[in-house]
Design a protein around this motif. Sequence first.
Motif, PDB file in Angstrom:
ATOM      1  N   PHE A   1       0.127  -9.378  -3.714  1.00  0.00           N
ATOM      2  CA  PHE A   1       1.587  -9.421  -4.229  1.00  0.00           C
ATOM      3  C   PHE A   1       1.586 -10.093  -5.569  1.00  0.00           C
ATOM      4  CE2 PHE A   1       1.578  -9.529   0.274  1.00  0.00           C
ATOM      5  CZ  PHE A   1       2.530  -8.678   0.818  1.00  0.00           C
ATOM      6  N   ARG A   2       1.699  -9.420  -6.608  1.00  0.00           N
ATOM      7  CA  ARG A   2       1.753  -9.982  -7.976  1.00  0.00           C
ATOM      8  C   ARG A   2       3.187  -9.663  -8.707  1.00  0.00           C
ATOM      9  NH1 ARG A   2      -4.336  -7.623 -10.019  1.00  0.00           N
ATOM     10  NH2 ARG A   2      -5.282  -8.720  -8.244  1.00  0.00           N
ATOM     11  N   THR A   3       3.682  -8.439  -8.719  1.00  0.00           N
ATOM     12  CA  THR A   3       4.768  -8.204  -9.659  1.00  0.00           C
ATOM     13  C   THR A   3       6.094  -8.517  -8.953  1.00  0.00           C
ATOM     14  OG1 THR A   3       5.151  -6.028  -8.514  1.00  0.00           O
ATOM     15  CG2 THR A   3       3.497  -6.051 -10.446  1.00  0.00           C
ATOM     16  N   THR A   4       7.271  -8.307  -9.808  1.00  0.00           N
ATOM     17  CA  THR A   4       8.458  -8.740  -9.176  1.00  0.00           C
ATOM     18  C   THR A   4       8.920  -8.104  -7.950  1.00  0.00           C
ATOM     19  OG1 THR A   4       9.045  -9.690 -11.395  1.00  0.00           O
ATOM     20  CG2 THR A   4      10.800  -9.213  -9.768  1.00  0.00           C
ATOM     21  N   GLU A   5       8.656  -6.594  -8.020  1.00  0.00           N
ATOM     22  CA  GLU A   5       8.764  -5.776  -6.903  1.00  0.00           C
ATOM     23  C   GLU A   5       7.766  -6.286  -5.753  1.00  0.00           C
ATOM     24  OE1 GLU A   5      10.710  -3.059  -4.763  1.00  0.00           O
ATOM     25  OE2 GLU A   5      10.983  -3.622  -6.655  1.00  0.00           O
ATOM     26  N   ASP A   6       6.747  -6.636  -5.920  1.00  0.00           N
ATOM     27  CA  ASP A   6       5.818  -7.169  -4.791  1.00  0.00           C
ATOM     28  C   ASP A   6       6.576  -8.261  -4.262  1.00  0.00           C
ATOM     29  OD1 ASP A   6       4.091  -5.305  -5.227  1.00  0.00           O
ATOM     30  OD2 ASP A   6       2.659  -6.562  -6.526  1.00  0.00           O
ATOM     31  N   LEU A   7       6.863  -9.196  -4.749  1.00  0.00           N
ATOM     32  CA  LEU A   7       7.500 -10.481  -4.485  1.00  0.00           C
ATOM     33  C   LEU A   7       9.030 -10.314  -3.666  1.00  0.00           C
ATOM     34  CD1 LEU A   7       6.787 -12.984  -7.190  1.00  0.00           C
ATOM     35  CD2 LEU A   7       5.611 -12.649  -5.195  1.00  0.00           C
ATOM     36  N   ARG A   8       9.539  -9.301  -3.972  1.00  0.00           N
ATOM     37  CA  ARG A   8      10.812  -8.801  -3.374  1.00  0.00           C
ATOM     38  C   ARG A   8      10.293  -8.396  -2.015  1.00  0.00           C
ATOM     39  NH1 ARG A   8      12.790  -5.815  -6.898  1.00  0.00           N
ATOM     40  NH2 ARG A   8      13.802  -7.285  -7.941  1.00  0.00           N
ATOM     41  N   ALA A   9       9.724  -7.401  -1.769  1.00  0.00           N
ATOM     42  CA  ALA A   9       9.054  -7.033  -0.777  1.00  0.00           C
ATOM     43  C   ALA A   9       8.596  -8.151   0.174  1.00  0.00           C
ATOM     44  CB  ALA A   9       7.862  -5.663  -0.916  1.00  0.00           C
ATOM     45  N   LEU A  10       7.865  -8.894  -0.432  1.00  0.00           N
ATOM     46  CA  LEU A  10       7.365 -10.177   0.300  1.00  0.00           C
ATOM     47  C   LEU A  10       8.425 -11.145   1.058  1.00  0.00           C
ATOM     48  CD1 LEU A  10       4.891 -11.926   1.235  1.00  0.00           C
ATOM     49  CD2 LEU A  10       5.028 -13.213  -0.986  1.00  0.00           C
ATOM     50  N   HIS A  11       9.627 -10.996   0.125  1.00  0.00           N
ATOM     51  CA  HIS A  11      10.507 -12.011   0.589  1.00  0.00           C
ATOM     52  C   HIS A  11      11.425 -11.253   2.271  1.00  0.00           C
ATOM     53  CE1 HIS A  11      11.229 -15.796  -1.229  1.00  0.00           C
ATOM     54  NE2 HIS A  11      10.732 -15.217  -2.201  1.00  0.00           N
TER      55      HIS A  11
ATOM     56  N   ARG B   1      -1.272  -3.324   0.434  1.00  0.00           N
ATOM     57  CA  ARG B   1      -2.418  -2.662  -0.334  1.00  0.00           C
ATOM     58  C   ARG B   1      -2.203  -3.444  -1.803  1.00  0.00           C
ATOM     59  NH1 ARG B   1      -3.639   3.599  -0.732  1.00  0.00           N
ATOM     60  NH2 ARG B   1      -5.810   3.580  -1.903  1.00  0.00           N
ATOM     61  N   PRO B   2      -3.604  -3.884  -2.103  1.00  0.00           N
ATOM     62  CA  PRO B   2      -3.504  -4.503  -3.640  1.00  0.00           C
ATOM     63  C   PRO B   2      -3.235  -3.495  -4.548  1.00  0.00           C
ATOM     64  CG  PRO B   2      -5.729  -4.146  -2.668  1.00  0.00           C
ATOM     65  CD  PRO B   2      -4.860  -3.878  -1.782  1.00  0.00           C
ATOM     66  N   PRO B   3      -2.581  -3.952  -5.741  1.00  0.00           N
ATOM     67  CA  PRO B   3      -2.446  -3.000  -6.752  1.00  0.00           C
ATOM     68  C   PRO B   3      -3.844  -2.518  -7.396  1.00  0.00           C
ATOM     69  CG  PRO B   3      -1.021  -5.098  -7.256  1.00  0.00           C
ATOM     70  CD  PRO B   3      -1.906  -5.429  -5.793  1.00  0.00           C
ATOM     71  N   ASN B   4      -3.514  -1.423  -7.964  1.00  0.00           N
ATOM     72  CA  ASN B   4      -4.757  -0.983  -8.620  1.00  0.00           C
ATOM     73  C   ASN B   4      -6.045  -0.882  -7.515  1.00  0.00           C
ATOM     74  OD1 ASN B   4      -3.364  -0.431 -10.962  1.00  0.00           O
ATOM     75  ND2 ASN B   4      -3.866  -2.588 -11.417  1.00  0.00           N
ATOM     76  N   ASP B   5      -5.791  -0.417  -6.504  1.00  0.00           N
ATOM     77  CA  ASP B   5      -6.911  -0.619  -5.364  1.00  0.00           C
ATOM     78  C   ASP B   5      -7.802   0.455  -5.792  1.00  0.00           C
ATOM     79  OD1 ASP B   5      -8.250  -0.992  -2.931  1.00  0.00           O
ATOM     80  OD2 ASP B   5      -7.088   0.205  -1.819  1.00  0.00           O
ATOM     81  N   THR B   6      -9.214  -0.137  -5.676  1.00  0.00           N
ATOM     82  CA  THR B   6     -10.230   0.966  -6.076  1.00  0.00           C
ATOM     83  C   THR B   6     -11.305   0.855  -4.684  1.00  0.00           C
ATOM     84  OG1 THR B   6     -11.600  -0.784  -7.133  1.00  0.00           O
ATOM     85  CG2 THR B   6     -10.066   0.621  -8.411  1.00  0.00           C
ATOM     86  N   GLN B   7     -10.992   0.054  -3.755  1.00  0.00           N
ATOM     87  CA  GLN B   7     -11.839  -0.026  -2.633  1.00  0.00           C
ATOM     88  C   GLN B   7     -11.485   0.546  -1.299  1.00  0.00           C
ATOM     89  OE1 GLN B   7     -12.631  -4.336  -2.423  1.00  0.00           O
ATOM     90  NE2 GLN B   7     -13.301  -4.777  -4.437  1.00  0.00           N
TER      91      GLN B   7
ATOM     92  N   ILE C   1      -8.772  -0.054   0.279  1.00  0.00           N
ATOM     93  CA  ILE C   1      -7.817  -1.017   1.253  1.00  0.00           C
ATOM     94  C   ILE C   1      -6.687  -0.595   1.623  1.00  0.00           C
ATOM     95  CG2 ILE C   1      -7.391  -3.529   1.503  1.00  0.00           C
ATOM     96  CD1 ILE C   1      -9.287  -4.188  -0.507  1.00  0.00           C
ATOM     97  N   ASN C   2      -6.760   0.227   2.623  1.00  0.00           N
ATOM     98  CA  ASN C   2      -5.400   0.983   3.123  1.00  0.00           C
ATOM     99  C   ASN C   2      -4.872   0.899   4.495  1.00  0.00           C
ATOM    100  OD1 ASN C   2      -7.353   2.701   4.150  1.00  0.00           O
ATOM    101  ND2 ASN C   2      -7.262   4.271   2.891  1.00  0.00           N
ATOM    102  N   THR C   3      -5.893   0.036   5.151  1.00  0.00           N
ATOM    103  CA  THR C   3      -5.106   0.022   6.615  1.00  0.00           C
ATOM    104  C   THR C   3      -4.972  -1.500   6.892  1.00  0.00           C
ATOM    105  OG1 THR C   3      -7.586  -0.731   7.496  1.00  0.00           O
ATOM    106  CG2 THR C   3      -6.735   1.853   7.498  1.00  0.00           C
ATOM    107  N   THR C   4      -4.101  -1.991   8.074  1.00  0.00           N
ATOM    108  CA  THR C   4      -3.857  -3.420   8.327  1.00  0.00           C
ATOM    109  C   THR C   4      -5.175  -4.161   8.351  1.00  0.00           C
ATOM    110  OG1 THR C   4      -1.885  -2.638   9.108  1.00  0.00           O
ATOM    111  CG2 THR C   4      -2.735  -4.819   9.625  1.00  0.00           C
ATOM    112  N   ASP C   5      -6.212  -3.890   9.081  1.00  0.00           N
ATOM    113  CA  ASP C   5      -7.308  -4.466   9.293  1.00  0.00           C
ATOM    114  C   ASP C   5      -7.927  -4.557   7.832  1.00  0.00           C
ATOM    115  OD1 ASP C   5      -6.868  -4.626  11.875  1.00  0.00           O
ATOM    116  OD2 ASP C   5      -8.351  -3.027  12.408  1.00  0.00           O
ATOM    117  N   LEU C   6      -8.215  -3.770   6.853  1.00  0.00           N
ATOM    118  CA  LEU C   6      -8.874  -3.933   5.758  1.00  0.00           C
ATOM    119  C   LEU C   6      -8.074  -4.897   4.887  1.00  0.00           C
ATOM    120  CD1 LEU C   6     -10.126  -0.475   4.933  1.00  0.00           C
ATOM    121  CD2 LEU C   6     -11.439  -2.438   5.712  1.00  0.00           C
ATOM    122  N   MET C   7      -6.719  -4.881   4.881  1.00  0.00           N
ATOM    123  CA  MET C   7      -5.803  -5.802   4.302  1.00  0.00           C
ATOM    124  C   MET C   7      -5.907  -7.170   4.532  1.00  0.00           C
ATOM    125  SD  MET C   7      -2.411  -3.571   3.936  1.00  0.00           S
ATOM    126  CE  MET C   7      -2.495  -1.748   3.423  1.00  0.00           C
ATOM    127  N   LEU C   8      -6.065  -7.196   5.979  1.00  0.00           N
ATOM    128  CA  LEU C   8      -6.148  -8.753   6.538  1.00  0.00           C
ATOM    129  C   LEU C   8      -7.599  -8.868   6.209  1.00  0.00           C
ATOM    130  CD1 LEU C   8      -4.665 -10.511   8.184  1.00  0.00           C
ATOM    131  CD2 LEU C   8      -5.460  -9.441  10.476  1.00  0.00           C
TER     132      LEU C   8
END
Length: 796
Positions: free
Chosen positions: A281-291, A342-348, A350-357
């Motif tokens: 969660f980095r951008t303003t849009e990410d933080l809005r979704a986080l809240h 899912r992290p921004p600019n994901d290159t690995q 990481i597209n499932t809840t388990d991987l994100m966790l």
Amino acid sequence: MTGHGQSSSYVASSPGSHYRGDQPVQMNPQGQPYVQRKGPLRLKGYLHIFDPYSVFKLQSPRFYRKPGYGYEKLATHRHLDCFEREWVGDYDDRYISAYDGKISKLVVQSVDDIYDGAPNSTWRRTFIRNIAPFYLRLANWPLNHVDYDRNGGPTSEDWPMICVKWFFASIAITFVVCCSLVGTPTKAEGQVRHEGRYDPVPYKYYGYPKVARNALEMDTPRGYGSEPNPVAERVLRPRYLCFLRDEGSPAMIMNVEEWITQYKAEKNLSYVFVAYTAEQFRTTEDLRALHQMADAAARNAGVPAYWIGCSCMPEPDNLQEDVYRICDVIRGAHSVAIAVARPPNDTQGINTTDLMLQQWGKRIWTFPEVLLAPAGKDIKVYTRGMDLFNPTEVAKNQFAIKVWKGDAHVARQLVDHYEGNLILNQLELVTLALECLHNRDTTQYLLGDHSYALMGLLRIRPRIDPTDSAFQAFARLSLANDSEQLLERLICVMPKSPHQPWHSMDDAYNAKLWDILPQECTIAGVGNDDTIILDGCRAANIRWKSFAPVAYKKIPSWKRLAAQRLIHLGGFTMLIAMVLLSIPKEQGGAVTVPAGAFLLVYSIILMGLSPWLLRVMYLGKFWGTQGWFFGFEGYMDIDTIERQIFGGRLGRLKWTPYGSPLSRHHKNAHGDCIADDPCSDPKTKAFVEQVKNARPGEQRVFTLVDTGTMTVTLFVAERPPVCFLLAGSEGGMQRGIGCSYDWTTQTMYRETVLRFETPIVDQIFRVPRVKVGFKRPLYPIRGLAEIGEAKGHLSH
């Protein structure tokens, strides 16, 4: 116990061993010995004085070889010894002399291969001298070419040479006896020193610690009070919370005290702690979704508020304290929720809840968030873009296997501890938590972040000091808590790898930290340069420049007394016989000649027996010996070492079976533990050969001869340690910290850790407070020819 002893990361244990009698013989796949010996080692000794690189000086040792490297002359340094004499000079290798307390140039005796090899050290080297009395060397000379290790004794090929050498040795011994004042050789015993104890270390530390246990020992009062290690206050509730409003409206960020005053609802103040990582969660849009996710978590939990790091620490002046008090916020929470995306600019991928966790779980600050979550409650995981009213629930005891797969077995023990299922003691808790935290990633805010994360798991937390290094932060934390002398134990650990960081507790002897028991030692303070001030340990000097005669004690024996009288009479009997034979017949020679002939035959027999009689006089078991630590660089077999000190192969010295990671041993047919020559292991032998070309900062092989226990230990270190500090015990052995001395800062740096038999404790003097470091920094070096030798002088 079968097979070999412990192995280290430096040298792996051998693939196998065969036995000949009671001695192991290393065999290769073809059935041939790995280590082929060519007879007893021959040292050049004083023949080295004819080497072109040998230099003469007046002080002992009189001959030495200059080092190949020197330290750059960046500054002039000062040292104050225990008698308050001040030395000023360039940086170089020195030790504290047990004779006069001064710091003297370090001169290390070395085996011939190293002395004659490349000048690859920063310290002076000298050759090994045989210090045994001349007549003892004569007595053992007839047999010194016999290879006992290979053949077990003289063979038919050895006897002709033994007979020839025995004849000349007998004549020489008789001459020595006749020339002595009392007709008997000088005693072989050395001088008793310090009532038989090991040489002390005349050391005194004059500096101030950065943090002391007692405030009276600080140089100036700290800026935050007179306490030597001030403790931070615990937070009973958060400063700010995000309070829920109507559904669809963003939460209201409000000071908690003001909210309580306004709504008079202190009893109903519950909140959800929302954990996340800035990697997702980095951008303003990410933080809005986080809240939005946090809002849903609070509503699902039925509480009026939530705490989230990006919004609940708005005061810049208190930001640093708030960051390191998050642990208290977690402890006071109704429950913990995790937000992942899912992290921004994901290159690995990481597209499932388990991987994100799992990505979330790799961060250092997320680890305590799970451990401190309320016990007995599952943690809800909210995934961005998925149904927020049906989060994934993960039980705390499943986080280890589901999220922390890299150190699941260790992390699970910590989870069980905080769940109340398996209570760890304080030492186990700190040890396991520190291991887990150092396995995780962090964006460094302060150098001591790992220790500050650990701090949240403990009861007492020192105040944050931005000037702390990582080690200083950990040391202050250890001093503040009842950590069961963690630092005292940690300094006794022998690193498995030469580049092992200070916080790693991997021990080359495979012992756990709680297996090491500090011996009357305590930490008096923390130094300014990643050191500790250790009080209460015992210390003994190591003599590197040469061997010395060893005083010993034996019980009286009729056999030795008879041998002494016979060899004493041998020279006089021959003189009397010669006088009687020289009397003319007309002056009574007819009577004296037969008597003279009898005495001559008698004296010749005694002359022929003189090498054996001398060995009888000085053989026998020692009931007590003068304690010495002798050291030399390189490796020699035990017989050669014994010849240099005692004059011959007498079977008095033994290898230590488990005193060093290089030590080896086996079980004989009777079930006895028998120490082996470390170089009977082919990999150890290859390592010994390899490190002869080591450069400064690389590992080398040294040998320690302990005359107090009559044992020899082969060990590895970057520099020759100048003393041993006995600071702990483990497995029925004492742990001795071999330290080099940085005289510019009065610091003893750990170079190795050896294991000694416990009785030597009573033979070693205590030393005042010692400043001890874990890893000595490498001072800039250059070729000695470029910068010249270091210089200095006593100022007063």
